[in-house]
Scaffold this active site. Sequence first.
Site, PDB file in Angstrom:
ATOM      1  N   ASP A 111     -15.568 -32.629 -19.272  1.00 56.54           N
ATOM      2  CA  ASP A 111     -14.328 -33.397 -19.118  1.00 56.54           C
ATOM      3  C   ASP A 111     -13.536 -33.031 -17.869  1.00 56.54           C
ATOM      4  O   ASP A 111     -12.566 -33.716 -17.529  1.00 56.54           O
ATOM      5  CB  ASP A 111     -13.449 -33.188 -20.361  1.00 56.54           C
ATOM      6  CG  ASP A 111     -14.084 -33.834 -21.583  1.00 56.54           C
ATOM      7  OD1 ASP A 111     -14.287 -33.142 -22.589  1.00 56.54           O
ATOM      8  OD2 ASP A 111     -14.420 -35.027 -21.497  1.00 56.54           O
ATOM      9  N   HIS A 167     -16.082 -24.089 -23.720  1.00 49.94           N
ATOM     10  CA  HIS A 167     -17.003 -24.887 -24.543  1.00 49.94           C
ATOM     11  C   HIS A 167     -17.532 -24.015 -25.665  1.00 49.94           C
ATOM     12  O   HIS A 167     -17.775 -22.827 -25.472  1.00 49.94           O
ATOM     13  CB  HIS A 167     -18.180 -25.383 -23.694  1.00 49.94           C
ATOM     14  CG  HIS A 167     -18.892 -26.545 -24.302  1.00 49.94           C
ATOM     15  ND1 HIS A 167     -19.844 -26.392 -25.279  1.00 49.94           N
ATOM     16  CD2 HIS A 167     -18.755 -27.868 -24.090  1.00 49.94           C
ATOM     17  CE1 HIS A 167     -20.294 -27.594 -25.625  1.00 49.94           C
ATOM     18  NE2 HIS A 167     -19.645 -28.499 -24.933  1.00 49.94           N
TER      19      HIS A 167
HETATM   20  C1  SDX Z   1     -16.173 -31.683 -25.326  1.00 49.29           C
HETATM   21  O1  SDX Z   1     -19.138 -29.528 -28.623  1.00 49.29           O
HETATM   22  C2  SDX Z   1     -19.498 -30.350 -27.678  1.00 49.29           C
HETATM   23  O2  SDX Z   1     -20.656 -30.506 -27.336  1.00 49.29           O
HETATM   24  C3  SDX Z   1     -18.330 -31.129 -27.061  1.00 49.29           C
HETATM   25  C4  SDX Z   1     -18.641 -31.926 -25.813  1.00 49.29           C
HETATM   26  C5  SDX Z   1     -19.584 -33.091 -26.092  1.00 49.29           C
HETATM   27  O3  SDX Z   1     -20.305 -33.524 -25.164  1.00 49.29           O
HETATM   28  O4  SDX Z   1     -19.533 -33.639 -27.220  1.00 49.29           O
HETATM   29  O5  SDX Z   1     -19.222 -31.077 -24.828  1.00 49.29           O
HETATM   30  C6  SDX Z   1     -17.381 -32.559 -25.219  1.00 49.29           C
HETATM   31  O6  SDX Z   1     -15.444 -31.787 -26.277  1.00 49.29           O
HETATM   32  C7  SDX Z   1     -15.932 -30.620 -24.277  1.00 49.29           C
HETATM   33  C8  SDX Z   1     -14.665 -29.743 -24.573  1.00 49.29           C
HETATM   34  C9  SDX Z   1     -13.399 -30.495 -24.118  1.00 49.29           C
HETATM   35  N1  SDX Z   1     -12.199 -29.752 -24.539  1.00 49.29           N
HETATM   36  C10 SDX Z   1     -11.391 -29.126 -23.636  1.00 49.29           C
HETATM   37  O7  SDX Z   1     -11.625 -29.064 -22.428  1.00 49.29           O
HETATM   38  C11 SDX Z   1     -10.140 -28.522 -24.246  1.00 49.29           C
HETATM   39  C12 SDX Z   1      -9.898 -27.105 -23.657  1.00 49.29           C
HETATM   40  N2  SDX Z   1     -10.949 -26.188 -24.195  1.00 49.29           N
HETATM   41  C13 SDX Z   1     -10.728 -25.616 -25.437  1.00 49.29           C
HETATM   42  O8  SDX Z   1      -9.619 -25.757 -26.173  1.00 49.29           O
HETATM   43  C14 SDX Z   1     -11.885 -24.782 -26.010  1.00 49.29           C
HETATM   44  O9  SDX Z   1     -12.500 -24.132 -24.980  1.00 49.29           O
HETATM   45  C15 SDX Z   1     -12.866 -25.574 -26.830  1.00 49.29           C
HETATM   46  C16 SDX Z   1     -12.192 -26.381 -27.882  1.00 49.29           C
HETATM   47  C17 SDX Z   1     -13.675 -26.473 -25.948  1.00 49.29           C
HETATM   48  C18 SDX Z   1     -13.822 -24.590 -27.492  1.00 49.29           C
HETATM   49  O10 SDX Z   1     -13.076 -23.875 -28.420  1.00 49.29           O
HETATM   50  P1  SDX Z   1     -13.712 -22.609 -29.198  1.00 49.29           P
HETATM   51  O11 SDX Z   1     -15.170 -22.549 -29.025  1.00 49.29           O
HETATM   52  O12 SDX Z   1     -13.156 -22.665 -30.599  1.00 49.29           O
HETATM   53  O13 SDX Z   1     -13.138 -21.384 -28.425  1.00 49.29           O
HETATM   54  P2  SDX Z   1     -11.817 -20.600 -28.819  1.00 49.29           P
HETATM   55  O14 SDX Z   1     -10.707 -21.575 -28.984  1.00 49.29           O
HETATM   56  O15 SDX Z   1     -12.131 -19.695 -29.964  1.00 49.29           O
HETATM   57  O16 SDX Z   1     -11.525 -19.733 -27.495  1.00 49.29           O
HETATM   58  C19 SDX Z   1     -12.155 -18.464 -27.286  1.00 49.29           C
HETATM   59  C20 SDX Z   1     -11.199 -17.706 -26.352  1.00 49.29           C
HETATM   60  C21 SDX Z   1      -9.773 -17.646 -26.901  1.00 49.29           C
HETATM   61  O17 SDX Z   1      -9.148 -16.517 -26.324  1.00 49.29           O
HETATM   62  P3  SDX Z   1      -9.119 -15.107 -27.207  1.00 49.29           P
HETATM   63  O18 SDX Z   1      -8.632 -15.461 -28.592  1.00 49.29           O
HETATM   64  O19 SDX Z   1     -10.524 -14.597 -27.156  1.00 49.29           O
HETATM   65  O20 SDX Z   1      -8.130 -14.216 -26.445  1.00 49.29           O
HETATM   66  O21 SDX Z   1     -11.108 -18.415 -25.097  1.00 49.29           O
HETATM   67  C22 SDX Z   1      -9.767 -18.872 -24.926  1.00 49.29           C
HETATM   68  C23 SDX Z   1      -9.113 -18.857 -26.292  1.00 49.29           C
HETATM   69  O22 SDX Z   1      -7.711 -18.705 -26.155  1.00 49.29           O
HETATM   70  N3  SDX Z   1      -9.880 -20.240 -24.404  1.00 49.29           N
HETATM   71  C24 SDX Z   1      -9.114 -20.748 -23.438  1.00 49.29           C
HETATM   72  C25 SDX Z   1      -9.583 -22.055 -23.235  1.00 49.29           C
HETATM   73  N4  SDX Z   1     -10.608 -22.315 -24.065  1.00 49.29           N
HETATM   74  C26 SDX Z   1     -10.779 -21.179 -24.792  1.00 49.29           C
HETATM   75  N5  SDX Z   1      -8.093 -20.210 -22.738  1.00 49.29           N
HETATM   76  C27 SDX Z   1      -7.519 -21.018 -21.803  1.00 49.29           C
HETATM   77  N6  SDX Z   1      -7.924 -22.300 -21.537  1.00 49.29           N
HETATM   78  C28 SDX Z   1      -8.944 -22.843 -22.241  1.00 49.29           C
HETATM   79  N7  SDX Z   1      -9.341 -24.090 -21.991  1.00 49.29           N
END
Ligand code: SDX
Length: 428
Positions: free
Chosen positions: A364, A307
Amino acid sequence: MTEKATLSIDGKQFELDVYTGTENERSIDITNLRSETGCITMDPGFGNTGSCFSSITYVDGAKGILRYRGYPIEEVAEKASFVEIAYLVLYGELPNAEQLTKFSSALREHAPLHSNLRTHFSGFPESAPPMAILSAMLNLVSCFHPEVLKVNVQGEAFDRTAALLLSKVRTIAAWAYRIANGKPINHPNPNLSYCSNFLHMMFSEPYQEYVVSPVIEKALNLFLVLHADHEQNCSTSTVRVVSSSRANLFSSVSAGVCALWGPLHGGANAAVIEMLEEIQQSGRPVTDYINMAKAKNNSFRLMGFGHRVYKNFDPRSKILKKQVHDVLKELNKEDSLLDIAQELEEKTLQDDYFVSRNLYPNVDFYSGILMRAIGIPLNMYTVMFAIGRMPGWISNWRELHEHKQRISRPRQIYTGETTRAYVPLEER
Ligand code: SDX
């Protein structure tokens, strides 16, 4: 006296105002940064950028706190109806008995759709994604209610527009499902509650009225309460950007539906179930998928994890996990996907890749399993999220107008070609 921050660039110092919110969050005001320094800030994805001052919802990502107008999510999730919470998010206070009665009757009054809309629904192919139908029909419904095409943020006009949207979004969603599945539509039943009426419109058959179980109605109510608002997430920010051009409410939330659809946002609830089903059907150990998610060169992510704001548990995920257990037990059902989900959670909690990146289950992760227990089809999960988020989108739309916020127009740093002369075709 306003606190100041000092920025020094090109050997000069600039003082910037610092504003502190009621929860002691601080922001540096860069409104005049470009005119004073010639520079803009750069923050792709807006992870460190405040877009507004808001009094609707407070989220503390470090402590896993979520409050609607000051009320903790843990309290309202168990005690309040979605209609009460919608009123709270919209008007800032929990409704008293008289206000709740008036609001509920407005929702009952506005549930039906104009009969001419029936033909528009049948224009969609059976394979049409319900989120595409929802976004399109929100704008279409507003064509049958020209009064909502005006920007009314006060008094009776706003009350009516908000109630009309909150109520009709259910009917649009249920009709989209029924027609896509070749089933006759169900008209709303004014004697039913907000949630029961939706379930009736979704699942009643011509000679078999759907009997709403209290367990399922309570589970749906909790799901909607947990989704009611979440400060400046991707879809709510989209609603605000569209609203800032003084677009009407229906077109603004229609854009919000499109932003919510993406698998990184509201589309994740369905993507979690697809991921769990793939793990189950593959027969491969959960650790294989955890390792894929950790691999730098692999785009696979554990859906439902991580998140932008929560660097602790998403409080909604904890509530949903408990609710899933309670509902399956009360319905005497089992769901093997729940076992896989719990194994994923347990293993990632002990894995440094996830712990070091603060990647925990978000709203989710368990919500899809709850939707399965309720009987909602997979392609409707994100539509359910949109129904739940409607109070938050409406309230943010109104707040932006009340604050008379200027049109959203971010800047950029250009990295393309510098000026060059046109080259005639024969010389290229
Ligand atoms: C919702 O914003 C809100 O409030 C949203 C929400 C709401 O109520 O409106 O809460 C609802 O959208 C919840 C999120 C649902 N999405 C998912 O579950 C999709 C999977 N999660 C992600 O793709 C990710 O975690 C996000 C999109 C939720 C957040 O993305 P960020 O903040 O841009 O984080 P990032 O992509 O920069 O990741 C940081 C690190 C990275 O690794 P490094 O580059 O540091 O090596 O964490 C890793 C990412 O690769 N990472 C994950 C991951 N999420 C982040 N690695 C594996 N699996 C994951 N799910």
